[in-house]
Design an enzyme around this catalytic site. Sequence first.
Site, PDB file in Angstrom:
ATOM      1  N   HIS A 122      -4.400  -1.633  -4.289  1.00 13.58           N
ATOM      2  CA  HIS A 122      -5.777  -2.049  -3.985  1.00 13.58           C
ATOM      3  C   HIS A 122      -6.693  -1.896  -5.203  1.00 13.58           C
ATOM      4  CE1 HIS A 122      -4.203  -1.886   0.054  1.00 13.58           C
ATOM      5  NE2 HIS A 122      -4.094  -0.574   0.021  1.00 13.58           N
TER       6      HIS A 122
ATOM      7  N   SER B 191       0.835  -1.195   0.000  1.00  8.07           N
ATOM      8  CA  SER B 191       0.000   0.000   0.000  1.00  8.07           C
ATOM      9  C   SER B 191       0.878   1.256   0.000  1.00  8.07           C
ATOM     10  CB  SER B 191      -0.965  -0.037   1.188  1.00  8.07           C
ATOM     11  OG  SER B 191      -1.994   0.905   1.044  1.00  8.07           O
TER      12      SER B 191
END
Length: 233
Positions: A159, A124
């Site tokens: 994501h 991330s």
Amino acid sequence: MSTPTIALLGGGFSTDPDTLLDDFVLAAAGRPRPKVCFLPTASGDAPGYIERFHAAFGGRGCEASHLELFRRTVTDLRAFVLAQDVVYAGGGNTANMLAVWRLHGLDEMLREAYRAGVLLCGISAGACCWFESAFSDSFGPPAPLTDGLGLLPGSLCPHYDSEPARRPGYLAAVNDRALPAGWALDDGAAALFTDGRPTDVVTRKKGATLRRVQADGAGPAHETARTARVLAG
């Protein structure tokens, strides 16, 4: 390892029920017992996150450590970072992480470590930071963030398959030239970049992969999926 290498993770010890993506990182280090340092800066050095890292890596074939900057105890950051084989950046707020790294001079040390062959990786925020720019939720809903470290060219969107706003938002940002062409990483996949180019893409779940996102000429932004090697459990 002496070649500049970065691993992008769509999972790992903080999200997955297995160790497949972290095994991929340890194998990429190319050493029998690599030194792996966790950077939890993006989470504000959250104690629980640090504990989960040591629980996941402490009993494995590596030397696990972490580097806190909000409660800094390491005096010689440069020596500490350059002594690692792997630097693993955690998730959280990308913008805050980059600001703190720069305040401590860690950004330049990470650039030096990269050139020296230390494997940089992360999930991330810890994947976005290595690029010139990213599609980040640092300020709320995902939006362009344009002051990454620039070790990898272009932009990254993490994501990509799991958060509904990511895919349409990233495609629009690249289409409008708010972000340069780049890469979208699905949760469950990981990608190894060597000398700035993707050299291996793996996945722990069906369909997850790395995707090239770009806008050619007057046409709309589009994505091209890479073939991912399935990791065996």
